[in-house]
Design a protein around this motif. Structure first.
Motif, PDB file in Angstrom:
ATOM      1  N   ALA A  60       0.852  -1.184   0.000  1.00  0.00           N
ATOM      2  CA  ALA A  60       0.000   0.000   0.000  1.00  0.00           C
ATOM      3  C   ALA A  60       0.887   1.234   0.000  1.00  0.00           C
ATOM      4  N   ASP A  61       0.666   2.115  -0.950  1.00  0.00           N
ATOM      5  CA  ASP A  61       1.511   3.294  -1.137  1.00  0.00           C
ATOM      6  C   ASP A  61       0.978   4.471  -0.324  1.00  0.00           C
ATOM      7  N   GLU A  65      -0.403   6.991  -3.410  1.00  0.00           N
ATOM      8  CA  GLU A  65      -1.810   6.728  -3.721  1.00  0.00           C
ATOM      9  C   GLU A  65      -2.755   6.936  -2.545  1.00  0.00           C
ATOM     10  N   LEU A  66      -2.270   6.751  -1.342  1.00  0.00           N
ATOM     11  CA  LEU A  66      -3.162   6.822  -0.180  1.00  0.00           C
ATOM     12  C   LEU A  66      -3.020   8.134   0.588  1.00  0.00           C
ATOM     13  N   ALA A  82     -11.280   8.121  -3.390  1.00  0.00           N
ATOM     14  CA  ALA A  82      -9.977   7.649  -3.859  1.00  0.00           C
ATOM     15  C   ALA A  82      -9.414   6.576  -2.935  1.00  0.00           C
ATOM     16  N   GLU A  85     -11.367   3.283  -3.336  1.00  0.00           N
ATOM     17  CA  GLU A  85     -11.063   2.653  -4.622  1.00  0.00           C
ATOM     18  C   GLU A  85      -9.731   1.915  -4.567  1.00  0.00           C
ATOM     19  N   LYS A  86      -8.730   2.526  -3.933  1.00  0.00           N
ATOM     20  CA  LYS A  86      -7.417   1.883  -3.846  1.00  0.00           C
ATOM     21  C   LYS A  86      -7.463   0.656  -2.941  1.00  0.00           C
ATOM     22  N   ARG A  89      -9.403  -2.227  -4.504  1.00  0.00           N
ATOM     23  CA  ARG A  89      -8.619  -2.775  -5.610  1.00  0.00           C
ATOM     24  C   ARG A  89      -7.563  -3.758  -5.103  1.00  0.00           C
ATOM     25  N   LEU A  90      -7.135  -3.594  -3.852  1.00  0.00           N
ATOM     26  CA  LEU A  90      -6.188  -4.527  -3.233  1.00  0.00           C
ATOM     27  C   LEU A  90      -6.889  -5.762  -2.669  1.00  0.00           C
TER      28      LEU A  90
END
Length: 299
Positions: A60-61, A65-66, A82, A85-86, A89-90
């Motif tokens: 997880a970034d 991204e997070l 956002a 969604e991330k 998606r994981l």
């Protein structure tokens, strides 16, 4: 897994690696402070993850991204849409449970605190993800025990998520301003005593928010074993501030809203659930000349 603990041991996780509903997340970020002060150098932990991670883990970034990369401050909470969604998606959602770990990656320091993991766990709970825990001791403890690593990157199917945001878990600058004059709110500065008093910099905007009390996030675990101290010792550290009073609200802050989530997590562990994290922390507070700061002259 409805009774998900806040913190799990390496033994607990190792016994569940094959469970299909488990999601393991590596949340490592590398941060190094330059000598003489200045903003830290922040580097993604993805390359380290690719070299070896706990089997089944995804990356997880947090730094990218997070976080809201368009914000003026680093590590600002992103939009709910956002973030969800991330995460989904994981493969993280209503039907899964998550264990987060990091590499205790404050470069050059030996502090035992999984603050990157606690940051992601806090963000998840803020958005309504309930079944999430952090791994005690992180990857360092896992490796010290001779446990296996993997270079395989799993691809889980996207998940569904229906949880609700908990706005009471996030404090704003205005909330902190009100808290300074509110006897029913305890402000906890999670930085080192030297940072709390403003001794590490000649910057007049270094120091702490008036009325806040200092509980350094790095005092809660053994630096050698990476294990948390017993609850009695943890409780003793917080009791002196009044933060465990069930009738009071607690706001934790630090430099950028990362270490503050570690103190918030441990307060939750000790039974104090009325805790918010000041997301902007000193990054935001010190940048506003109208916000008062206390700097001690005693060294």
């Amino acid at each position: 897994m409805n009774d998900m603990p806040l913190i799990v041991t390496t033994e607990w996780l190792a016994a569940r690696l094959d469970e299909p509903k488990l999601r393991i997340v590596d949340a490592t970020v590398f941060m190094k402070f330059p000598e003489g002060g200045g903003p830290p150098d922040i580097k993604s932990g993805r390359s380290s993850y690719e070299e070896g991670h706990i089997p089944g883990a995804v990356y997880a970034d947090l730094a990218g991204e997070l976080s809201d990369t368009d914000a003026d401050l680093p590590f600002t909470v992103p939009s709910r849409e956002a973030f969800i969604e991330k995460l989904t998606r994981l493969g993280i959602g209503d039907d899964t449970y998550t264990v987060i770990y990091d590499q205790n990656a404050l470069v050059g320091e030996s502090i035992a605190a999984s603050y990157w993991a606690s940051r992601l766990a806090w963000q998840m709970r803020y958005e309504g993800f309930d079944r999430v825990a952090i791994l005690e001791g992180g990857l360092q403890k896992w490796l010290a025990e001779g446990r296996e690593l993997s270079t395989d990157e799993p691809a889980y199917p996207p998940a569904a998520f229906t949880g609700q945001r908990r706005p009471e878990m996030l404090a704003t600058k205005d909330d902190v301003k009100k808290a300074m004059a509110d006897e029913q709110t305890v402000l906890i500065n999670s930085l080192s005593p030297e940072e709390f008093h403003g001794h590490l910099s000649d910057d007049p905007r270094s120091g702490h928010i008036p009325g806040s009390l200092n509980i350094f996030f790095g005092i809660h675990a053994d630096e050698q074993t990476k294990e948390l101290y017993e609850d009695a010792r943890l409780r003793a550290a917080f009791e002196q501030t009044g933060a465990l009073d069930p009738d009071k609200k607690v706001i934790t802050y630090c430099g950028g809203g990362i270490a503050a989530t570690w103190n918030a997590l441990l307060l939750n562990k000790l039974g104090q659930h009325n805790v918010a994290v000041y997301d902007g922390s000193m990054n935001e507070w010190a940048s506003d000349p109208s916000c008062p700061i206390v700097k001690s002259d005693n060294r």
